[in-house]
Motif scaffolding. Structure first.
Motif, PDB file in Angstrom:
ATOM      1  N   GLY A 213       3.039   6.399  10.905  1.00 45.39           N
ATOM      2  CA  GLY A 213       2.802   5.548  11.674  1.00 45.39           C
ATOM      3  C   GLY A 213       2.369   6.500  12.819  1.00 45.39           C
ATOM      4  N   ARG A 214       2.702   8.120  12.609  1.00 41.30           N
ATOM      5  CA  ARG A 214       2.435   8.969  13.292  1.00 41.30           C
ATOM      6  C   ARG A 214       0.832   9.890  12.970  1.00 41.30           C
ATOM      7  NH1 ARG A 214       5.718   6.180  15.343  1.00 41.30           N
ATOM      8  NH2 ARG A 214       7.389   5.851  15.633  1.00 41.30           N
ATOM      9  N   LEU A 215       0.403   9.377  12.228  1.00 37.61           N
ATOM     10  CA  LEU A 215      -0.682   9.820  11.462  1.00 37.61           C
ATOM     11  C   LEU A 215      -1.803   8.983  12.498  1.00 37.61           C
ATOM     12  CD1 LEU A 215      -2.227  11.715   9.992  1.00 37.61           C
ATOM     13  CD2 LEU A 215      -1.570  10.086   7.796  1.00 37.61           C
ATOM     14  N   ARG A 216      -2.913  10.006  13.313  1.00 40.42           N
ATOM     15  CA  ARG A 216      -3.706   9.104  13.710  1.00 40.42           C
ATOM     16  C   ARG A 216      -3.656   7.645  14.518  1.00 40.42           C
ATOM     17  NH1 ARG A 216      -9.108  10.828   9.979  1.00 40.42           N
ATOM     18  NH2 ARG A 216      -8.920  13.122   9.324  1.00 40.42           N
ATOM     19  N   ARG A 217      -2.718   7.754  15.114  1.00 41.34           N
ATOM     20  CA  ARG A 217      -1.909   7.012  15.976  1.00 41.34           C
ATOM     21  C   ARG A 217      -3.251   6.808  16.915  1.00 41.34           C
ATOM     22  NH1 ARG A 217       3.288   4.942  16.237  1.00 41.34           N
ATOM     23  NH2 ARG A 217       4.290   4.066  18.244  1.00 41.34           N
ATOM     24  N   HIS A 218      -4.224   7.161  17.772  1.00 44.80           N
ATOM     25  CA  HIS A 218      -4.599   7.379  18.260  1.00 44.80           C
ATOM     26  C   HIS A 218      -5.644   7.573  18.215  1.00 44.80           C
ATOM     27  CE1 HIS A 218      -1.470   5.655  21.129  1.00 44.80           C
ATOM     28  NE2 HIS A 218      -0.585   7.202  21.148  1.00 44.80           N
ATOM     29  N   ARG A 219      -7.327   6.988  18.389  1.00 40.04           N
ATOM     30  CA  ARG A 219      -8.486   6.914  18.421  1.00 40.04           C
ATOM     31  C   ARG A 219      -8.494   8.951  18.712  1.00 40.04           C
ATOM     32  NH1 ARG A 219     -11.212   1.847  20.147  1.00 40.04           N
ATOM     33  NH2 ARG A 219      -9.412   1.888  21.814  1.00 40.04           N
ATOM     34  N   ARG A 220      -9.740   9.013  18.137  1.00 43.96           N
ATOM     35  CA  ARG A 220     -10.195  10.672  18.812  1.00 43.96           C
ATOM     36  C   ARG A 220     -11.406  11.163  17.757  1.00 43.96           C
ATOM     37  NH1 ARG A 220      -6.134  12.867  21.351  1.00 43.96           N
ATOM     38  NH2 ARG A 220      -4.632  12.323  21.201  1.00 43.96           N
ATOM     39  N   ASP A 221     -11.865  11.458  18.685  1.00 46.76           N
ATOM     40  CA  ASP A 221     -13.801  12.129  18.281  1.00 46.76           C
ATOM     41  C   ASP A 221     -13.053  13.346  17.208  1.00 46.76           C
ATOM     42  OD1 ASP A 221     -12.574  14.324  19.727  1.00 46.76           O
ATOM     43  OD2 ASP A 221     -14.116  14.158  20.797  1.00 46.76           O
ATOM     44  N   GLY A 222     -14.658  13.487  16.622  1.00 50.60           N
ATOM     45  CA  GLY A 222     -14.451  14.658  15.445  1.00 50.60           C
ATOM     46  C   GLY A 222     -13.469  16.236  15.920  1.00 50.60           C
ATOM     47  N   ASP A 223     -13.770  16.805  17.412  1.00 52.26           N
ATOM     48  CA  ASP A 223     -12.926  17.218  17.442  1.00 52.26           C
ATOM     49  C   ASP A 223     -11.330  16.999  17.473  1.00 52.26           C
ATOM     50  OD1 ASP A 223     -15.289  19.262  17.267  1.00 52.26           O
ATOM     51  OD2 ASP A 223     -15.690  18.761  19.682  1.00 52.26           O
ATOM     52  N   GLY A 224     -10.847  16.036  18.224  1.00 50.43           N
ATOM     53  CA  GLY A 224      -9.505  15.800  18.502  1.00 50.43           C
ATOM     54  C   GLY A 224      -9.161  15.057  19.766  1.00 50.43           C
ATOM     55  N   ASN A 225     -10.164  15.221  20.722  1.00 50.51           N
ATOM     56  CA  ASN A 225     -10.241  14.827  21.599  1.00 50.51           C
ATOM     57  C   ASN A 225      -9.879  13.322  22.288  1.00 50.51           C
ATOM     58  OD1 ASN A 225     -10.738  17.070  23.293  1.00 50.51           O
ATOM     59  ND2 ASN A 225     -12.696  16.744  22.585  1.00 50.51           N
ATOM     60  N   PRO A 226      -9.572  11.784  22.979  1.00 53.98           N
ATOM     61  CA  PRO A 226      -9.082  10.932  22.908  1.00 53.98           C
ATOM     62  C   PRO A 226     -11.209  10.293  23.525  1.00 53.98           C
ATOM     63  CG  PRO A 226      -7.515  11.914  24.707  1.00 53.98           C
ATOM     64  CD  PRO A 226      -9.098  13.044  23.803  1.00 53.98           C
ATOM     65  N   VAL A 227     -10.839   9.510  22.476  1.00 51.87           N
ATOM     66  CA  VAL A 227     -12.554   9.255  22.170  1.00 51.87           C
ATOM     67  C   VAL A 227     -12.157   7.228  23.012  1.00 51.87           C
ATOM     68  CG1 VAL A 227     -13.600   9.779  21.358  1.00 51.87           C
ATOM     69  CG2 VAL A 227     -12.719   8.380  20.004  1.00 51.87           C
ATOM     70  N   ASP A 228     -13.281   6.018  23.213  1.00 51.99           N
ATOM     71  CA  ASP A 228     -12.695   4.929  23.352  1.00 51.99           C
ATOM     72  C   ASP A 228     -12.595   4.349  22.320  1.00 51.99           C
ATOM     73  OD1 ASP A 228     -11.580   4.547  26.173  1.00 51.99           O
ATOM     74  OD2 ASP A 228     -13.829   4.818  26.916  1.00 51.99           O
ATOM     75  N   GLY A 229     -14.068   4.294  21.883  1.00 50.02           N
ATOM     76  CA  GLY A 229     -14.853   4.029  19.823  1.00 50.02           C
ATOM     77  C   GLY A 229     -13.699   4.145  19.168  1.00 50.02           C
ATOM     78  N   PRO A 230     -15.008   3.902  18.287  1.00 50.71           N
ATOM     79  CA  PRO A 230     -13.673   4.276  16.136  1.00 50.71           C
ATOM     80  C   PRO A 230     -13.177   5.550  16.135  1.00 50.71           C
ATOM     81  CG  PRO A 230     -16.795   3.797  16.566  1.00 50.71           C
ATOM     82  CD  PRO A 230     -16.075   3.663  17.241  1.00 50.71           C
ATOM     83  N   ASP A 231     -12.351   5.873  15.829  1.00 45.73           N
ATOM     84  CA  ASP A 231     -11.889   7.678  14.893  1.00 45.73           C
ATOM     85  C   ASP A 231     -12.376   8.193  14.293  1.00 45.73           C
ATOM     86  OD1 ASP A 231      -9.081   8.694  15.088  1.00 45.73           O
ATOM     87  OD2 ASP A 231      -9.879   9.224  13.440  1.00 45.73           O
TER      88      ASP A 231
END
Length: 81
Positions: free
Chosen positions: A56-74
């Protein structure tokens, strides 16, 4: 102090720059009580319910390919656990 450093590097709002090159070696406290987001997770053997908590701690929030937060899909590609 340790918890604050880990949260600042791996919470919902952490950026790629804050996350880059960091490794967390943790006890079970990470499984249940902290809102962390890891790109990759390696676990020792454990009962299935604990593995599910850890996952549950793995890719819990959506991010871009670099790891920055995004509003769209991971955009980080295939999940590795």
């Amino acid at each position: 102090a340790i918890q604050s450093r880990v949260l600042s590097s791996f919470d919902k709002h952490s950026t790629a720059r804050q996350r880059r090159g960091k490794v967390v070696i943790a006890t079970q406290v990470v499984e249940q009580s902290l809102d962390l987001d890891f790109d990759l997770l390696i676990s020792d053997l454990a009962p299935i319910e604990l593995l599910l908590q850890r996952q549950g701690r793995l890719r819990r929030h959506r991010r871009d390919g670099d790891g920055n937060p995004v509003d769209g899909p991971d955009e980080r590609g295939e999940i590795v656990f």
